[in-house]
Write a protein that holds these residues in place. Structure first.
Motif, short mmCIF file in Angstrom:
data_model
loop_
_atom_site.label_atom_id
_atom_site.label_comp_id
_atom_site.label_asym_id
_atom_site.label_seq_id
_atom_site.Cartn_x
_atom_site.Cartn_y
_atom_site.Cartn_z
N LEU A 192 -53.01 -19.74 33.14
CA LEU A 192 -54.28 -20.28 33.63
C LEU A 192 -54.74 -21.46 32.77
N MET A 193 -54.69 -21.28 31.45
CA MET A 193 -55.13 -22.34 30.55
C MET A 193 -54.21 -23.55 30.65
N TRP A 194 -52.88 -23.31 30.58
CA TRP A 194 -51.96 -24.44 30.57
C TRP A 194 -51.94 -25.18 31.89
N SER A 195 -52.15 -24.48 33.00
CA SER A 195 -52.24 -25.17 34.29
C SER A 195 -53.39 -26.17 34.28
N GLU A 196 -54.53 -25.74 33.74
CA GLU A 196 -55.69 -26.65 33.67
C GLU A 196 -55.41 -27.81 32.72
N LEU A 197 -54.78 -27.53 31.58
CA LEU A 197 -54.48 -28.60 30.62
C LEU A 197 -53.52 -29.61 31.23
N PHE A 198 -52.48 -29.14 31.93
CA PHE A 198 -51.54 -30.05 32.58
C PHE A 198 -52.25 -30.93 33.59
N LEU A 199 -53.08 -30.32 34.44
CA LEU A 199 -53.75 -31.08 35.51
C LEU A 199 -54.78 -32.05 34.95
N ARG A 200 -55.47 -31.65 33.88
CA ARG A 200 -56.49 -32.52 33.28
C ARG A 200 -55.87 -33.69 32.52
N ASN A 201 -54.59 -33.58 32.23
CA ASN A 201 -53.90 -34.67 31.52
C ASN A 201 -52.73 -35.17 32.36
N LYS A 202 -52.94 -35.19 33.65
CA LYS A 202 -51.86 -35.42 34.61
C LYS A 202 -51.10 -36.72 34.38
N GLU A 203 -51.80 -37.84 34.28
CA GLU A 203 -51.12 -39.14 34.20
C GLU A 203 -50.29 -39.30 32.92
N PRO A 204 -50.84 -39.01 31.73
CA PRO A 204 -50.00 -39.11 30.53
C PRO A 204 -48.80 -38.16 30.58
N LEU A 205 -49.00 -36.95 31.08
CA LEU A 205 -47.90 -35.99 31.15
C LEU A 205 -46.81 -36.47 32.10
N LEU A 206 -47.19 -37.00 33.25
CA LEU A 206 -46.20 -37.50 34.21
C LEU A 206 -45.40 -38.66 33.61
N ARG A 207 -46.07 -39.53 32.85
CA ARG A 207 -45.34 -40.63 32.20
C ARG A 207 -44.30 -40.09 31.22
N GLN A 208 -44.69 -39.08 30.46
CA GLN A 208 -43.76 -38.52 29.49
C GLN A 208 -42.62 -37.78 30.19
N MET A 209 -42.91 -37.11 31.29
CA MET A 209 -41.87 -36.42 32.04
C MET A 209 -40.87 -37.42 32.62
N ASP A 210 -41.38 -38.53 33.14
CA ASP A 210 -40.49 -39.57 33.70
C ASP A 210 -39.59 -40.16 32.62
N THR A 211 -40.16 -40.40 31.45
CA THR A 211 -39.37 -40.94 30.34
C THR A 211 -38.27 -39.97 29.94
N PHE A 212 -38.63 -38.69 29.86
CA PHE A 212 -37.63 -37.66 29.50
C PHE A 212 -36.53 -37.58 30.56
N LEU A 213 -36.92 -37.61 31.83
CA LEU A 213 -35.91 -37.54 32.90
C LEU A 213 -34.94 -38.71 32.87
N ARG A 214 -35.47 -39.90 32.59
CA ARG A 214 -34.59 -41.09 32.50
C ARG A 214 -33.62 -40.92 31.33
N GLU A 215 -34.11 -40.48 30.19
CA GLU A 215 -33.26 -40.31 29.03
C GLU A 215 -32.21 -39.22 29.27
N PHE A 216 -32.63 -38.12 29.88
CA PHE A 216 -31.71 -37.02 30.15
C PHE A 216 -30.62 -37.47 31.14
#
Length: 217
Positions: A192-216
């Motif tokens: 419950l807590m982490w779902s809210e944290l992910f959604l409240r920080n959506k844009e920075p998290l998506l940028r980091q996920m995209d960077t990781f996916l490109r590197e992987f």
């Protein structure tokens, strides 16, 4: 939970606890440290700030900042100062029964002030990090904090969860070594807590996920 409060009082972790917002305790407080979910934090302050003592200093340990800091500072009385902070320390277990102050020893501590904060307030918050025994105390804007947290905390939790869910083998514990345990320890999360944290920080998290996916890839 009343049982958590009784446990904390019995072993001397706290002097006194309440399972409700006690008006007398709030009015007497010189400092309040909030450990609430982001939206609950905003609602709580909005509802109870009329009880705050003149000159009260408050901070929080919330894992995201931009989505709450400006709203709280805008609604807050002028005679009360809110200095956002985030001790970078935690474990995969929760509850007062698992309390351990050594998690702060040598940890990093982030202060995330805005232009509404005073130098005295920022120094007080830095001092809190020192009292906890933190090793490195950094000062970032709320936006810088969220971008950094998106990488060092939120992305790592996403990776740990993905690693745990990409195999249906129920005997992994019989084969794993330290590397797998270290990589997946934090997958046991408060969803419950982490779902809210992910959604409240959506844009920075998506940028980091995209960077990781490109590197992987």
């Amino acid at each position: 939970r009343p049982e958590s409060i009784r446990f904390a009082e019995e072993i001397g972790l706290i002097d006194r606890g309440y399972d409700h917002p006690d008006e007398t305790a709030i009015r007497k407080a010189d400092v309040i440290i909030f450990a609430l979910y982001p939206e609950i934090l905003k609602d709580w302050i909005s509802e109870h700030q009329f009880l705050f003592k003149y000159g009260l200093l408050i901070t929080d340990v919330t894992g995201v900042k931009s989505c709450i800091v400006y709203d709280v500072q805008q609604m807050l009385r002028d005679d009360v100062e809110y200095v956002p902070s985030h001790p970078m320390a935690g474990r995969e277990v929760s509850g007062v029964e698992n309390a351990d102050d050594t998690i702060f020893h040598g940890a990093n501590f982030i202060v995330a002030p805005t232009e509404k904060n005073t130098e005295a307030g920022i120094e007080w918050c830095r001092g809190l990090g020192k009292i906890l025994g933190c090793r490195k105390i950094s000062v970032l804007t709320p936006e810088e904090h969220d971008e950094m947290i998106g990488f060092v905390s939120q992305l790592t939790h996403c990776i740990a969860i993905a690693l745990m869910t990409c195999s249906e083998n129920r005997h992994l514990a019989e084969y794993t070594g330290d590397s797998f345990r270290d990589l997946t320890r934090i997958a046991r999360i408060n969803d419950l807590m982490w779902s809210e944290l992910f959604l409240r920080n959506k844009e920075p998290l998506l940028r980091q996920m995209d960077t990781f996916l490109r590197e992987f890839s």
